[in-house]
Design an enzyme around this catalytic site. Sequence first.
Site, PDB file in Angstrom:
ATOM      1  N   HIS A  81     -84.577  -9.808-128.836  1.00 18.72           N
ATOM      2  CA  HIS A  81     -84.142 -11.089-129.393  1.00 18.72           C
ATOM      3  C   HIS A  81     -84.822 -12.191-128.566  1.00 18.72           C
ATOM      4  O   HIS A  81     -85.072 -12.002-127.374  1.00 18.72           O
ATOM      5  CB  HIS A  81     -82.620 -11.162-129.239  1.00 18.72           C
ATOM      6  CG  HIS A  81     -81.959 -12.319-129.904  1.00 18.72           C
ATOM      7  ND1 HIS A  81     -81.966 -13.593-129.399  1.00 18.72           N
ATOM      8  CD2 HIS A  81     -81.239 -12.398-131.060  1.00 18.72           C
ATOM      9  CE1 HIS A  81     -81.276 -14.395-130.201  1.00 18.72           C
ATOM     10  NE2 HIS A  81     -80.826 -13.688-131.218  1.00 18.72           N
ATOM     11  N   GLN A 123     -75.562  -6.228-129.083  1.00 18.57           N
ATOM     12  CA  GLN A 123     -75.361  -5.416-130.289  1.00 18.57           C
ATOM     13  C   GLN A 123     -74.866  -4.007-129.955  1.00 18.57           C
ATOM     14  O   GLN A 123     -74.956  -3.100-130.789  1.00 18.57           O
ATOM     15  CB  GLN A 123     -76.673  -5.325-131.095  1.00 18.57           C
ATOM     16  CG  GLN A 123     -77.223  -6.649-131.557  1.00 18.57           C
ATOM     17  CD  GLN A 123     -76.363  -7.339-132.625  1.00 18.57           C
ATOM     18  OE1 GLN A 123     -75.471  -6.721-133.216  1.00 18.57           O
ATOM     19  NE2 GLN A 123     -76.621  -8.612-132.860  1.00 18.57           N
ATOM     20  N   LYS A 133     -69.569 -11.471-131.331  1.00 15.98           N
ATOM     21  CA  LYS A 133     -70.129 -10.297-132.009  1.00 15.98           C
ATOM     22  C   LYS A 133     -69.223  -9.069-131.843  1.00 15.98           C
ATOM     23  O   LYS A 133     -69.506  -8.007-132.360  1.00 15.98           O
ATOM     24  CB  LYS A 133     -71.531 -10.000-131.471  1.00 15.98           C
ATOM     25  CG  LYS A 133     -72.550 -11.091-131.845  1.00 15.98           C
ATOM     26  CD  LYS A 133     -73.921 -10.734-131.342  1.00 15.98           C
ATOM     27  CE  LYS A 133     -74.888 -11.908-131.386  1.00 15.98           C
ATOM     28  NZ  LYS A 133     -75.310 -12.279-132.740  1.00 15.98           N
ATOM     29  N   CYS A 137     -84.429 -13.941-135.169  1.00 13.11           N
ATOM     30  CA  CYS A 137     -84.702 -14.349-133.778  1.00 13.11           C
ATOM     31  C   CYS A 137     -85.482 -13.267-133.042  1.00 13.11           C
ATOM     32  O   CYS A 137     -85.224 -13.017-131.850  1.00 13.11           O
ATOM     33  CB  CYS A 137     -83.429 -14.679-133.019  1.00 13.11           C
ATOM     34  SG  CYS A 137     -82.555 -16.083-133.689  1.00 13.11           S
ATOM     35  N   ASP A 154     -79.211  -6.338-122.304  1.00 13.28           N
ATOM     36  CA  ASP A 154     -78.656  -7.218-123.326  1.00 13.28           C
ATOM     37  C   ASP A 154     -77.856  -6.306-124.266  1.00 13.28           C
ATOM     38  O   ASP A 154     -78.437  -5.577-125.066  1.00 13.28           O
ATOM     39  CB  ASP A 154     -79.811  -7.926-124.041  1.00 13.28           C
ATOM     40  CG  ASP A 154     -79.360  -8.664-125.298  1.00 13.28           C
ATOM     41  OD1 ASP A 154     -78.181  -8.527-125.672  1.00 13.28           O
ATOM     42  OD2 ASP A 154     -80.202  -9.347-125.893  1.00 13.28           O
TER      43      ASP A 154
HETATM   44  C1  LIG Z   1     -79.607  -8.480-129.174  1.00 15.28           C
HETATM   45  C2  LIG Z   1     -79.170  -9.915-129.079  1.00 15.28           C
HETATM   46  N1  LIG Z   1     -79.356 -10.581-127.936  1.00 15.28           N
HETATM   47  C3  LIG Z   1     -78.952 -11.848-127.794  1.00 15.28           C
HETATM   48  C4  LIG Z   1     -78.365 -12.548-128.811  1.00 15.28           C
HETATM   49  C5  LIG Z   1     -77.919 -13.939-128.602  1.00 15.28           C
HETATM   50  O1  LIG Z   1     -76.520 -14.024-128.695  1.00 15.28           O
HETATM   51  P1  LIG Z   1     -75.773 -15.408-128.683  1.00 15.28           P
HETATM   52  O2  LIG Z   1     -76.444 -16.254-129.730  1.00 15.28           O
HETATM   53  O3  LIG Z   1     -74.357 -15.079-129.030  1.00 15.28           O
HETATM   54  O4  LIG Z   1     -75.923 -15.988-127.327  1.00 15.28           O
HETATM   55  C6  LIG Z   1     -78.181 -11.914-130.036  1.00 15.28           C
HETATM   56  C7  LIG Z   1     -77.619 -12.633-131.180  1.00 15.28           C
HETATM   57  O5  LIG Z   1     -77.884 -12.308-132.322  1.00 15.28           O
HETATM   58  C8  LIG Z   1     -78.576 -10.558-130.167  1.00 15.28           C
HETATM   59  O6  LIG Z   1     -78.392  -9.896-131.304  1.00 15.28           O
END
Ligand SMILES: Cc1ncc(COP(=O)(O)O)c(C=O)c1O
Length: 415
Positions: free
Chosen positions: A133, A212, A235, A373, A209
């Site tokens: 992401h 997900q 999430k 993203c 990270d």
């Molecule tokens: C794998 C991953 N990392 C980071 C993020 C960023 O999360 P947030 O926008 O809640 O900070 C997302 C959001 O879709 C994500 O799916």
Amino acid sequence: MHDTVTIKDNSVLDVEKVRKDFPILDTLVFGHPLVYLDNAATTQKPEAVLKAMEEYYHTINSNVHRGVHHLSQQATDAYELARKKIAEYIGAKHAHEIIFTRGTTESINLVAYTFGKKFLRPGDSILTSGLEHHSNIVPWQLACEDRGATLKVIPIDENGELILDGLEKLLEGVKLVSVNYVSNALGTINPVREIIAAAHRQGTPVLLDAAQAVQHMEVDVQELDVDFLAFSSHKIYGPTGFGVLYGKEQWLNELPPYQGGGEMIKTVSFEKTTYNDLPYKFEAGTPDMAGAIGLGAALDYIQKLGLSTIRQTEHNLMAYALEALQEIKGLRMIGRSAHRAGVLSFLVGDIHPFDLGEILDKQGIAVRTGHHCAQPIMDQYCIPGTVRASLAFYNTPAEIDKLVAGIRKAATLLG
Ligand SMILES: Cc1ncc(COP(=O)(O)O)c(C=O)c1O
């Protein structure tokens, strides 16, 4: 060594019963019952979370850690209890290893900025992957730019899996590895144990990270031996604008503060300021008390359902969806890893993902379209984006049937 999660039992949820816990799922969209398949973007919130937050504001709203008065102490207790629940949920050794942030993005930025400041020197590098992401790419680019370091990337293959053959070589000169556990764009579950073991052999810390991952499977930071882990409350059925950074105590103690302000200090004078102990050193300003309490309630709710039961239910639904989608003429799955969670990304013939998404929306079916993203992944496949259907335990096979019928209708209209 893939990170397949062991399913401990075969029990599944009574989904119709569980759906009643989520008031929003009764919504009609353009006269159709909502089919919510955008769970990777954000999940819906159960009544228990909404109630816990409302109760907080109704009964104990007060600023934490600051007042001697009754309400402040109650708010502080509820807030710190939430920290304990979160620590237990991810298997952290200490509650003070849990830092509250605004979400995964802020958690990663916190580490990129502070780790960069303390440890990155010109010529060093950070290692990420081609499956990330933007929020696990751009903070590292900023840190590298600032410190004269470089960003290296673990490549991916045509199935959307990481290529780990050259990992040992890639790790040379790397000061920190930051990869996701599950890809938000393709759903691939990455072999994070293998990555962590290889990085640790060279003394290099790893940030996961887990935005997900934590909502789909058991994640135990001590068992993984991961150094940092980030996720977002929204999430995992909790409120928006709230998130978590886990860090091993030893690392968090070594890093300098991120933001300055109230709460993160011990003493302040114009000559010298001293900083608070963990976790408060990284929590400047009045925090989101209701956010913490809401996330705590979401984790209680999940644990009541049982993570392994959730995992089995979602696993069955994913198998059903994969089979049903593959029956659609001209449908091309983007990302074909056998190890996946939550996400189905695809294209249908020459139809632009946005057009398909719009037609599905008119039938009450919420999916995500675009690059999610994760532009480097789309570049790798030479596509502008995909349609992404992402699942939660409250989705049903009947909803997948509606998705399939909706795609067929769109293909007839646009094909
Ligand atoms: C794998 C991953 N990392 C980071 C993020 C960023 O999360 P947030 O926008 O809640 O900070 C997302 C959001 O879709 C994500 O799916």
